[in-house]
Motif scaffolding. Structure first.
Motif, PDB file in Angstrom:
ATOM      1  N   ASP A 240       4.485  -0.105  -4.855  1.00 45.51           N
ATOM      2  CA  ASP A 240       3.731   0.942  -5.553  1.00 45.51           C
ATOM      3  C   ASP A 240       3.341   1.993  -4.516  1.00 45.51           C
ATOM      4  O   ASP A 240       2.331   1.871  -3.828  1.00 45.51           O
ATOM      5  N   TRP A 241       4.150   3.035  -4.424  1.00 43.39           N
ATOM      6  CA  TRP A 241       3.947   4.044  -3.389  1.00 43.39           C
ATOM      7  C   TRP A 241       2.682   4.868  -3.612  1.00 43.39           C
ATOM      8  O   TRP A 241       2.161   5.485  -2.677  1.00 43.39           O
ATOM      9  N   ASN A 242       2.173   4.897  -4.832  1.00 39.21           N
ATOM     10  CA  ASN A 242       0.951   5.648  -5.117  1.00 39.21           C
ATOM     11  C   ASN A 242      -0.276   5.008  -4.484  1.00 39.21           C
ATOM     12  O   ASN A 242      -1.333   5.643  -4.418  1.00 39.21           O
ATOM     13  N   ARG A 243      -0.135   3.743  -4.051  1.00 39.20           N
ATOM     14  CA  ARG A 243      -1.287   3.034  -3.472  1.00 39.20           C
ATOM     15  C   ARG A 243      -1.367   3.198  -1.953  1.00 39.20           C
ATOM     16  O   ARG A 243      -2.272   2.643  -1.327  1.00 39.20           O
ATOM     17  N   VAL A 244      -0.432   3.936  -1.373  1.00 36.14           N
ATOM     18  CA  VAL A 244      -0.441   4.084   0.078  1.00 36.14           C
ATOM     19  C   VAL A 244      -1.616   4.937   0.530  1.00 36.14           C
ATOM     20  O   VAL A 244      -2.288   4.631   1.533  1.00 36.14           O
ATOM     21  N   TYR A 245      -1.877   6.034  -0.187  1.00 35.25           N
ATOM     22  CA  TYR A 245      -3.006   6.907   0.153  1.00 35.25           C
ATOM     23  C   TYR A 245      -4.038   6.819  -0.966  1.00 35.25           C
ATOM     24  O   TYR A 245      -3.669   6.835  -2.141  1.00 35.25           O
ATOM     25  N   PRO A 246      -5.320   6.692  -0.634  1.00 32.28           N
ATOM     26  CA  PRO A 246      -5.902   6.803   0.712  1.00 32.28           C
ATOM     27  C   PRO A 246      -6.144   5.476   1.432  1.00 32.28           C
ATOM     28  O   PRO A 246      -6.402   5.466   2.617  1.00 32.28           O
ATOM     29  N   LYS A 247      -6.089   4.343   0.722  1.00 32.98           N
ATOM     30  CA  LYS A 247      -6.630   3.108   1.288  1.00 32.98           C
ATOM     31  C   LYS A 247      -5.804   2.567   2.439  1.00 32.98           C
ATOM     32  O   LYS A 247      -6.347   2.175   3.482  1.00 32.98           O
ATOM     33  N   VAL A 248      -4.466   2.516   2.267  1.00 31.62           N
ATOM     34  CA  VAL A 248      -3.631   1.997   3.352  1.00 31.62           C
ATOM     35  C   VAL A 248      -3.709   2.910   4.566  1.00 31.62           C
ATOM     36  O   VAL A 248      -3.831   2.445   5.714  1.00 31.62           O
ATOM     37  N   ILE A 249      -3.652   4.225   4.325  1.00 30.18           N
ATOM     38  CA  ILE A 249      -3.708   5.194   5.428  1.00 30.18           C
ATOM     39  C   ILE A 249      -5.059   5.115   6.139  1.00 30.18           C
ATOM     40  O   ILE A 249      -5.129   5.103   7.375  1.00 30.18           O
ATOM     41  N   SER A 250      -6.136   5.052   5.366  1.00 30.08           N
ATOM     42  CA  SER A 250      -7.469   5.022   5.968  1.00 30.08           C
ATOM     43  C   SER A 250      -7.660   3.803   6.856  1.00 30.08           C
ATOM     44  O   SER A 250      -8.060   3.922   8.018  1.00 30.08           O
ATOM     45  N   LEU A 251      -7.354   2.623   6.318  1.00 29.14           N
ATOM     46  CA  LEU A 251      -7.546   1.412   7.099  1.00 29.14           C
ATOM     47  C   LEU A 251      -6.544   1.329   8.245  1.00 29.14           C
ATOM     48  O   LEU A 251      -6.854   0.818   9.324  1.00 29.14           O
ATOM     49  N   GLY A 252      -5.324   1.850   8.020  1.00 28.78           N
ATOM     50  CA  GLY A 252      -4.330   1.855   9.088  1.00 28.78           C
ATOM     51  C   GLY A 252      -4.757   2.684  10.282  1.00 28.78           C
ATOM     52  O   GLY A 252      -4.618   2.267  11.432  1.00 28.78           O
ATOM     53  N   ILE A 253      -5.302   3.865  10.013  1.00 33.06           N
ATOM     54  CA  ILE A 253      -5.782   4.722  11.097  1.00 33.06           C
ATOM     55  C   ILE A 253      -6.893   4.019  11.878  1.00 33.06           C
ATOM     56  O   ILE A 253      -6.940   4.064  13.118  1.00 33.06           O
ATOM     57  N   LEU A 254      -7.776   3.336  11.157  1.00 32.29           N
ATOM     58  CA  LEU A 254      -8.858   2.619  11.825  1.00 32.29           C
ATOM     59  C   LEU A 254      -8.326   1.436  12.624  1.00 32.29           C
ATOM     60  O   LEU A 254      -8.803   1.147  13.723  1.00 32.29           O
ATOM     61  N   SER A 255      -7.305   0.751  12.096  1.00 33.08           N
ATOM     62  CA  SER A 255      -6.779  -0.441  12.754  1.00 33.08           C
ATOM     63  C   SER A 255      -5.982  -0.110  14.014  1.00 33.08           C
ATOM     64  O   SER A 255      -5.860  -0.953  14.906  1.00 33.08           O
ATOM     65  N   PHE A 256      -5.416   1.098  14.074  1.00 35.46           N
ATOM     66  CA  PHE A 256      -4.682   1.511  15.263  1.00 35.46           C
ATOM     67  C   PHE A 256      -5.570   2.253  16.264  1.00 35.46           C
ATOM     68  O   PHE A 256      -5.148   2.507  17.386  1.00 35.46           O
ATOM     69  N   GLY A 257      -6.756   2.609  15.853  1.00 34.85           N
ATOM     70  CA  GLY A 257      -7.589   3.500  16.656  1.00 34.85           C
ATOM     71  C   GLY A 257      -7.917   2.962  18.032  1.00 34.85           C
ATOM     72  O   GLY A 257      -8.568   1.928  18.169  1.00 34.85           O
ATOM     73  N   ALA A 258      -7.445   3.634  19.061  1.00 35.28           N
ATOM     74  CA  ALA A 258      -7.792   3.298  20.440  1.00 35.28           C
ATOM     75  C   ALA A 258      -7.839   4.563  21.286  1.00 35.28           C
ATOM     76  O   ALA A 258      -7.791   4.500  22.505  1.00 35.28           O
ATOM     77  N   GLN A 259      -7.950   5.706  20.614  1.00 36.57           N
ATOM     78  CA  GLN A 259      -7.902   6.969  21.344  1.00 36.57           C
ATOM     79  C   GLN A 259      -9.064   7.115  22.314  1.00 36.57           C
ATOM     80  O   GLN A 259      -8.935   7.787  23.345  1.00 36.57           O
ATOM     81  N   ASN A 260     -10.189   6.486  22.014  1.00 37.93           N
ATOM     82  CA  ASN A 260     -11.355   6.662  22.867  1.00 37.93           C
ATOM     83  C   ASN A 260     -11.199   6.006  24.235  1.00 37.93           C
ATOM     84  O   ASN A 260     -11.954   6.288  25.162  1.00 37.93           O
ATOM     85  N   VAL A 261     -10.210   5.115  24.381  1.00 43.18           N
ATOM     86  CA  VAL A 261     -10.003   4.475  25.681  1.00 43.18           C
ATOM     87  C   VAL A 261      -8.976   5.239  26.524  1.00 43.18           C
ATOM     88  O   VAL A 261      -8.767   4.903  27.688  1.00 43.18           O
ATOM     89  N   VAL A 262      -8.353   6.274  25.963  1.00 42.95           N
ATOM     90  CA  VAL A 262      -7.332   7.036  26.692  1.00 42.95           C
ATOM     91  C   VAL A 262      -7.883   7.647  27.987  1.00 42.95           C
ATOM     92  O   VAL A 262      -7.217   7.571  29.028  1.00 42.95           O
TER      93      VAL A 262
END
Length: 480
Positions: A240-262
């Motif tokens: 179901d491609w309609n379910r990708v945004y916003p929930k998958v994208i939102s949590l995905g961005i948070l789960s990959f987030g490590a920019q502050n350690v750069v």
């Protein structure tokens, strides 16, 4: 790097470096991401006093370890409606966003903090990414950055406190046959980490090591038990491609987030931008591979028909299918993931609030050339009274929100990912680079062009701002 540079600390980044005798220094990092704990980096100096830097492998592991954490618990719950293929596609997009914004953060840190920067911008300070944003965007940028940083950490801690209360309530009921409400469990959970954060990073680091070890061990065990139960039809038949945004994208961005350690990785690699870029690439690919395996295990075992009702029940379905051993592994994994993430997030927010209290009490902003002491340790500003007040202000509101909304775990992570993560990691760094590049071109030195920077020039940065704004504005509209 001079000794004054190695002693400087970014106020919002929460890392600091201090000399250790004559040939080494220690960098301590308090993470602001859901998965980031307290990490120490030990670096040596050459005979001439310059840092020899660290390894790309070590920097990559630091980036990956920052990203991986409690977001893994929520991933199956948020992606089960979309299905395996759309979810992996969404996670690849989130990885690309993380990689691009990490490169932008790298350039902002390199321009504002590296020895190659114009002297009037650098002033001998080795700051972090958030300090770079405030320098580039002025006082408004500093206020906005601090506000987003506070919002991101508070939303994350609310989510962890609510879910931690649920886990403690369940644990006490099973082990001690004691009925404790999730609200009381949240209070116990937050009080435990507040006591750790009050006494600084050393105690947090000790308990965080235990959580990380448990996280790795239980993950290996879960994958080993569950892989034989994966059904390929569950992975391929539902999309179901309609379910990708916003929930998958939102949590995905948070789960990959490590920019502050750069910024810390840049300093760890002796301001070598090309090595730092490699570390970011390898470090960001590790979570992508790990999350793909995690998604394949859960979504391959779970039938979509079993995903009705409370989304967090999706996680328990794996235990029901796998039996008591898998159930126990899931409980320990969840506790370790939440605990590891809470350890880093709580001490980082307490440090942030303590810095704000010290600034307000002095009624002045710190000079960029002044080094900030490590919060919570033996320093004049790290008094126990101030630390206790900071802990109460940091963790008190999350306990109240977790009490009022015990099922807020997923909702808080969703809002943190889009409103906090995209704004803090997508919009502000791009605007900072546009400002810093213009400032750099006013100087005559060609050394102010970072090697290996993001291709596309200003057009790519403007596109990043537009895409990030397109992700954030609908969420703001829905809130209003």
């Amino acid at each position: 790097q001079s000794q004054s540079q190695s002693q400087s600390q970014s106020q919002s980044q929460h890392y600091s470096c201090r000399s250790n005798q004559s040939r080494s220094y220690i960098c301590k990092i308090n993470g602001s991401n859901p998965s980031q704990g307290s990490t120490q980096i030990f670096m040596t100096k050459n005979e001439d006093g310059n840092s020899s830097g660290g390894s790309i492998a070590g920097a990559s592991l630091l980036f990956a370890g920052t990203a991986i954490g409690a977001g893994m618990i929520a991933l199956p719950a948020e992606t089960v409606d979309a299905g395996f293929i759309p979810s992996i596609f969404g996670l690849v997009l989130c990885w690309a966003f993380t990689y691009i914004t990490s490169l932008v953060t790298l350039e902002a840190s390199w321009l504002a903090s590296s020895p190659n920067t114009l002297s009037e911008q650098n002033d001998g300070v080795g700051g972090g990414g958030f300090l770079s944003f405030s320098r580039a965007l002025g006082v408004p940028g500093e206020i906005l950055t601090a506000s987003l940083f506070w919002f991101l950490l508070t939303a994350i801690i609310v989510a962890y406190t609510a879910e931690g209360g649920q886990l403690i309530s369940q644990f006490l009921k099973e082990v001690a046959s004691t009925d404790v409400t999730p609200a009381i469990g949240s209070l116990i959970f937050a009080t435990f980490f507040a006591s750790l954060a009050t006494y600084g990073t050393s105690r947090v680091d000790a308990i965080n090591r235990v959580f990380v070890f448990g996280l790795v061990a239980t993950f290996i065990g879960l994958v080993g038990f569950a892989l034989p139960m994966v059904n390929g039809s569950n992975l391929l038949n539902h999309s179901d491609w309609n379910r990708v945004y916003p929930k998958v994208i939102s949590l995905g961005i948070l789960s990959f987030g490590a920019q502050n350690v750069v910024p810390t990785i840049l300093q760890y690699l002796n301001y070598d931008a090309l090595k730092t870029r490699q570390a970011i690439l390898f470090g960001s690919l590790m979570p992508l591979i790990l999350y793909t395996i995690w998604e394949a295990v859960f979504l391959g075992v779970i039938d979509v028909s079993n995903a009705d009702g409370n989304k967090m029940e999706v996680v328990s379905v794996l235990g029901q299918v796998g039996g008591p051993v898998v159930t126990d592994l899931l409980e320990v994994f969840s506790l370790c993931a939440i605990g590891s993430s809470m350890a880093g997030a709580s001490v980082s927010l307490v440090d942030f609030i303590e810095d704000a209290i010290n600034i307000l009490s002095k009624n002045e902003l710190p000079n960029e050339s002044d080094s900030l002491p490590i919060s919570g340790e033996d320093s004049p500003s790290g008094t126990l009274r101030t630390r206790l007040l900071a802990a109460a202000l940091a963790l008190g509101p999350p306990v109240i929100l977790a009490y009022a909304f015990p099922d807020i775990f997923l909702a808080a992570l969703e809002e943190a990912g889009l409103l906090g993560g995209v704004s803090l990691y997508g919009i502000l760094p791009a605007l900072s680079i546009l400002s810093l590049r213009r400032s750099s071109t006013k100087g005559a030195s060609s050394q102010t062009t970072m090697p290996g920077r993001l291709v596309g020039g200003d057009v790519a940065l403007i596109a990043l701002v537009v895409v990030s704004s397109a992700l954030v504005l609908p969420e703001i509209r829905d809130l209003l």
